[in-house]
Design a protein around this motif. Structure first.
Motif, PDB file in Angstrom:
ATOM      1  N   HIS A 178      22.532 -20.875   6.470  1.00 42.53           N
ATOM      2  CA  HIS A 178      21.894 -21.479   7.636  1.00 42.53           C
ATOM      3  C   HIS A 178      20.438 -21.045   7.661  1.00 42.53           C
ATOM      4  CE1 HIS A 178      20.924 -22.497  11.822  1.00 42.53           C
ATOM      5  NE2 HIS A 178      22.018 -23.231  11.836  1.00 42.53           N
ATOM      6  N   GLU A 179      19.588 -21.968   8.047  1.00 37.71           N
ATOM      7  CA  GLU A 179      18.182 -21.629   8.105  1.00 37.71           C
ATOM      8  C   GLU A 179      17.912 -20.536   9.145  1.00 37.71           C
ATOM      9  OE1 GLU A 179      15.254 -22.831  11.082  1.00 37.71           O
ATOM     10  OE2 GLU A 179      15.344 -24.650   9.869  1.00 37.71           O
ATOM     11  N   CYS A 180      16.915 -19.701   8.849  1.00 38.00           N
ATOM     12  CA  CYS A 180      16.380 -18.735   9.801  1.00 38.00           C
ATOM     13  C   CYS A 180      14.886 -18.664   9.525  1.00 38.00           C
ATOM     14  CB  CYS A 180      17.066 -17.377   9.656  1.00 38.00           C
ATOM     15  SG  CYS A 180      16.627 -16.222  10.967  1.00 38.00           S
ATOM     16  N   ASN A 181      14.182 -19.633  10.044  1.00 31.70           N
ATOM     17  CA  ASN A 181      12.778 -19.787   9.687  1.00 31.70           C
ATOM     18  C   ASN A 181      11.903 -18.669  10.248  1.00 31.70           C
ATOM     19  OD1 ASN A 181      11.088 -21.893   8.276  1.00 31.70           O
ATOM     20  ND2 ASN A 181       9.919 -21.719  10.174  1.00 31.70           N
ATOM     21  N   PHE A 182      12.275 -18.165  11.436  1.00 31.85           N
ATOM     22  CA  PHE A 182      11.415 -17.201  12.115  1.00 31.85           C
ATOM     23  C   PHE A 182      12.193 -15.953  12.529  1.00 31.85           C
ATOM     24  CE2 PHE A 182       9.525 -21.382  13.380  1.00 31.85           C
ATOM     25  CZ  PHE A 182       8.326 -21.255  12.689  1.00 31.85           C
ATOM     26  N   PRO A 183      11.503 -14.810  12.602  1.00 32.48           N
ATOM     27  CA  PRO A 183      12.120 -13.637  13.219  1.00 32.48           C
ATOM     28  C   PRO A 183      12.157 -13.786  14.737  1.00 32.48           C
ATOM     29  CG  PRO A 183       9.850 -13.159  12.623  1.00 32.48           C
ATOM     30  CD  PRO A 183      10.142 -14.544  12.110  1.00 32.48           C
ATOM     31  N   ASP A 184      12.860 -12.889  15.396  1.00 33.01           N
ATOM     32  CA  ASP A 184      12.818 -12.880  16.848  1.00 33.01           C
ATOM     33  C   ASP A 184      11.378 -12.670  17.320  1.00 33.01           C
ATOM     34  OD1 ASP A 184      15.540 -13.227  16.990  1.00 33.01           O
ATOM     35  OD2 ASP A 184      15.986 -11.092  17.256  1.00 33.01           O
ATOM     36  N   GLY A 185      11.077 -13.262  18.472  1.00 37.04           N
ATOM     37  CA  GLY A 185       9.722 -13.207  19.008  1.00 37.04           C
ATOM     38  C   GLY A 185       8.927 -14.473  18.756  1.00 37.04           C
ATOM     39  N   TRP A 186       9.485 -15.362  17.917  1.00 37.53           N
ATOM     40  CA  TRP A 186       8.814 -16.620  17.609  1.00 37.53           C
ATOM     41  C   TRP A 186       9.569 -17.811  18.204  1.00 37.53           C
ATOM     42  CZ3 TRP A 186       4.321 -17.172  14.548  1.00 37.53           C
ATOM     43  CH2 TRP A 186       3.814 -15.965  14.049  1.00 37.53           C
ATOM     44  N   PRO A 228      11.934 -11.105   5.535  1.00 40.71           N
ATOM     45  CA  PRO A 228      11.007 -11.968   6.278  1.00 40.71           C
ATOM     46  C   PRO A 228      11.399 -12.238   7.725  1.00 40.71           C
ATOM     47  CG  PRO A 228      12.316 -13.256   4.742  1.00 40.71           C
ATOM     48  CD  PRO A 228      12.597 -11.820   4.437  1.00 40.71           C
ATOM     49  N   VAL A 229      12.666 -11.996   8.090  1.00 42.22           N
ATOM     50  CA  VAL A 229      13.088 -12.292   9.460  1.00 42.22           C
ATOM     51  C   VAL A 229      13.559 -11.054  10.218  1.00 42.22           C
ATOM     52  CG1 VAL A 229      13.642 -14.694   8.975  1.00 42.22           C
ATOM     53  CG2 VAL A 229      15.413 -12.951   8.667  1.00 42.22           C
ATOM     54  N   GLY A 230      13.414  -9.875   9.630  1.00 44.65           N
ATOM     55  CA  GLY A 230      13.788  -8.658  10.332  1.00 44.65           C
ATOM     56  C   GLY A 230      15.275  -8.348  10.336  1.00 44.65           C
ATOM     57  N   LEU A 231      15.999  -8.854   9.352  1.00 43.96           N
ATOM     58  CA  LEU A 231      17.444  -8.607   9.304  1.00 43.96           C
ATOM     59  C   LEU A 231      17.748  -7.109   9.178  1.00 43.96           C
ATOM     60  CD1 LEU A 231      20.328  -9.793   9.163  1.00 43.96           C
ATOM     61  CD2 LEU A 231      20.030  -9.955   6.683  1.00 43.96           C
ATOM     62  N   GLY A 232      16.881  -6.368   8.489  1.00 44.37           N
ATOM     63  CA  GLY A 232      17.116  -4.946   8.301  1.00 44.37           C
ATOM     64  C   GLY A 232      17.070  -4.140   9.585  1.00 44.37           C
ATOM     65  N   ASP A 233      16.510  -4.711  10.649  1.00 49.40           N
ATOM     66  CA  ASP A 233      16.435  -4.011  11.928  1.00 49.40           C
ATOM     67  C   ASP A 233      17.650  -4.272  12.817  1.00 49.40           C
ATOM     68  OD1 ASP A 233      13.911  -3.018  11.254  1.00 49.40           O
ATOM     69  OD2 ASP A 233      12.910  -4.813  12.030  1.00 49.40           O
ATOM     70  N   VAL A 234      18.558  -5.124  12.369  1.00 51.15           N
ATOM     71  CA  VAL A 234      19.745  -5.457  13.156  1.00 51.15           C
ATOM     72  C   VAL A 234      20.816  -4.400  12.918  1.00 51.15           C
ATOM     73  CG1 VAL A 234      21.550  -7.181  13.550  1.00 51.15           C
ATOM     74  CG2 VAL A 234      19.203  -7.903  13.055  1.00 51.15           C
ATOM     75  N   THR A 235      21.348  -3.837  14.004  1.00 55.14           N
ATOM     76  CA  THR A 235      22.296  -2.728  13.856  1.00 55.14           C
ATOM     77  C   THR A 235      23.698  -3.184  13.483  1.00 55.14           C
ATOM     78  OG1 THR A 235      22.715  -2.809  16.255  1.00 55.14           O
ATOM     79  CG2 THR A 235      21.020  -1.259  15.463  1.00 55.14           C
ATOM     80  N   ASN A 236      24.079  -4.393  13.872  1.00 50.63           N
ATOM     81  CA  ASN A 236      25.442  -4.845  13.594  1.00 50.63           C
ATOM     82  C   ASN A 236      25.448  -6.315  13.190  1.00 50.63           C
ATOM     83  OD1 ASN A 236      28.255  -4.737  13.385  1.00 50.63           O
ATOM     84  ND2 ASN A 236      28.537  -5.354  15.536  1.00 50.63           N
ATOM     85  N   PRO A 237      24.895  -6.642  12.016  1.00 44.63           N
ATOM     86  CA  PRO A 237      24.894  -8.047  11.580  1.00 44.63           C
ATOM     87  C   PRO A 237      26.295  -8.487  11.195  1.00 44.63           C
ATOM     88  CG  PRO A 237      24.119  -6.642   9.814  1.00 44.63           C
ATOM     89  CD  PRO A 237      24.295  -5.747  11.008  1.00 44.63           C
ATOM     90  N   PRO A 238      26.528  -9.783  11.110  1.00 46.29           N
ATOM     91  CA  PRO A 238      27.825 -10.259  10.614  1.00 46.29           C
ATOM     92  C   PRO A 238      28.074  -9.703   9.211  1.00 46.29           C
ATOM     93  CG  PRO A 238      26.558 -12.068  11.549  1.00 46.29           C
ATOM     94  CD  PRO A 238      25.627 -10.893  11.469  1.00 46.29           C
ATOM     95  N   PRO A 239      29.331  -9.498   8.847  1.00 47.05           N
ATOM     96  CA  PRO A 239      29.631  -8.939   7.521  1.00 47.05           C
ATOM     97  C   PRO A 239      29.061  -9.800   6.394  1.00 47.05           C
ATOM     98  CG  PRO A 239      31.582  -8.957   8.915  1.00 47.05           C
ATOM     99  CD  PRO A 239      30.539  -9.739   9.636  1.00 47.05           C
TER     100      PRO A 239
END
Length: 252
Positions: A178-186, A228-239
Motif C-alpha cells: 500500500h502506498e505511504c507517500n508521506f510521513p506523519d505531519g504531512w 522515508p516515512v518514519g517507520l523506524g519510529d513506530v513502536t508497534n508496527p504491524p508484523p
C-alpha cells in the motif's frame, strides 16, 4: 508467485527509487509502467518470457512514462506482445497525449489496448490467475488491484488514501503493498494530493491482517531515503512491515 518491485517511489525518480513498476516475471504480469519499467524487459528475458500483460492503476505520468522505453527490445524481438489493461478513458488519454506525434511519434505495434469492464469493481482472468480491481479515492481515480493465483494473494493499492473497503478487498493477503507517500505531519498535503500518511496506512494494514506488508510510492522529498516515512519510529508496527526498495523480491 514471485513479485519484484522494480520501482517503489512516487512523483519522480531520484537517486534511490524509480517510480512505480511491479513485475511478476515468470507470469508475464506487470503493474504500472513508471520510470522503472526500463528494467522489466531484461527481467522477463531472464525468465524466457516474451509477452506481457500490463495493468495500469491510472494514467498519471509517473505511472505511464515507461511505456515509451522498450522500443529496442521490441525491435530485437525479445518483447513480442504487450497487452495493456486499464480504464478506457485512461488508455485513450495515454494514446492521445503520451504518444502524441509532437511528443513521441511511435506507438509500438506490439501494444494492444484492452479496456477493463466499465464497473466499479470486477475481475478478469490473466497470467494464470485472477486479477481483481476496484475504484479507489484519488484525483482522477485509480484502481486497487489484487492478484490471486495458486492459493496465494497479492494486493497492491497505490495512489490512494486508506479506505475501509480496502481492508475487505485485501483481507488476509500473503503480501499487501500500500502506498505511504508521506510521513506523519504531512496530512494536509496528503489530503490535497490524494495520498497516504504513515499512521492511517499502518492502521489499515492491521485490519488487512496480511502475512507481509510493504509501503510503496514513497515521496522523493524524504529527508532519510533509508526510512522515508518514519517507520523506524513506530513502536508497534504491524508484523513483517517494511518500506519497499527498488529491486526487492518476494516469493509467496
Amino acid at each position: 508467485m514471485n513479485v519484484e518491485f522494480l520501482g517503489t517511489g512516487g512523483y519522480h525518480p531520484d537517486a534511490h527509487r524509480h517510480t512505480t513498476c511491479v513485475l511478476l516475471p515468470d507470469r508475464g504480469l506487470c503493474i504500472d509502467a513508471g520510470s522503472a519499467f526500463f528494467r522489466a524487459p531484461d527481467r522477463l528475458s531472464e525468465h524466457g518470457v516474451t509477452e506481457l500483460d500490463l495493468v495500469l492503476t491510472h494514467a498519471h505520468l509517473d505511472h505511464i512514462v515507461g511505456l515509451t522505453f522498450p522500443l529496442v527490445h521490441i525491435e530485437r524481438g525479445t518483447l513480442t506482445a504487450v497487452r495493456i489493461h486499464g480504464r478506457k478513458k485512461k488508455l485513450d488519454a495515454v494514446r492521445e497525449h503520451l504518444f502524441a506525434n509532437d511528443l513521441f511519434p511511435i506507438i509500438p505495434q506490439v501494444y494492444e489496448w484492452l479496456p477493463l469492464p466499465d464497473v466499479e469493481s470486477g475481475s478478469l482472468d490473466v497470467a494464470g490467475g485472477t486479477l481483481h480491481f476496484r475504484e479507489q479515492t484519488h484525483p482522477g481515480g485509480s484502481l486497487g488491484l489484487r492478484f490471486d493465483a495458486d492459493g496465494k494473494r497479492f494486493a497492491f493499492c497505490t495512489d490512494t488514501v486508506p479506505e475501509a473497503a480496502t481492508a475487505d478487498f485485501a483481507a488476509d493477503a500473503d503480501l499487501f503493498a500500500h502506498e505511504c507517500n508521506f510521513p506523519d505531519g504531512w496530512e494536509d498535503l496528503g489530503a490535497r494530493t490524494g495520498h497516504s500518511t504513515l499512521t492511517p496506512t499502518l492502521d489499515l494494514a492491521r485490519q488487512v491482517r496480511a502475512k507481509r506488508t510493504l509501503l510503496v510510492h514513497v515521496s522523493p522529498g524524504a529527508c532519510d531515503p533509508a526510512d522515508p516515512v518514519g517507520l523506524g519510529d513506530v513502536t508497534n508496527p504491524p508484523p513483517f512491515t517494511a518500506v519497499a526498495v527498488d529491486g526487492l523480491q518476494a516469493t509467496l
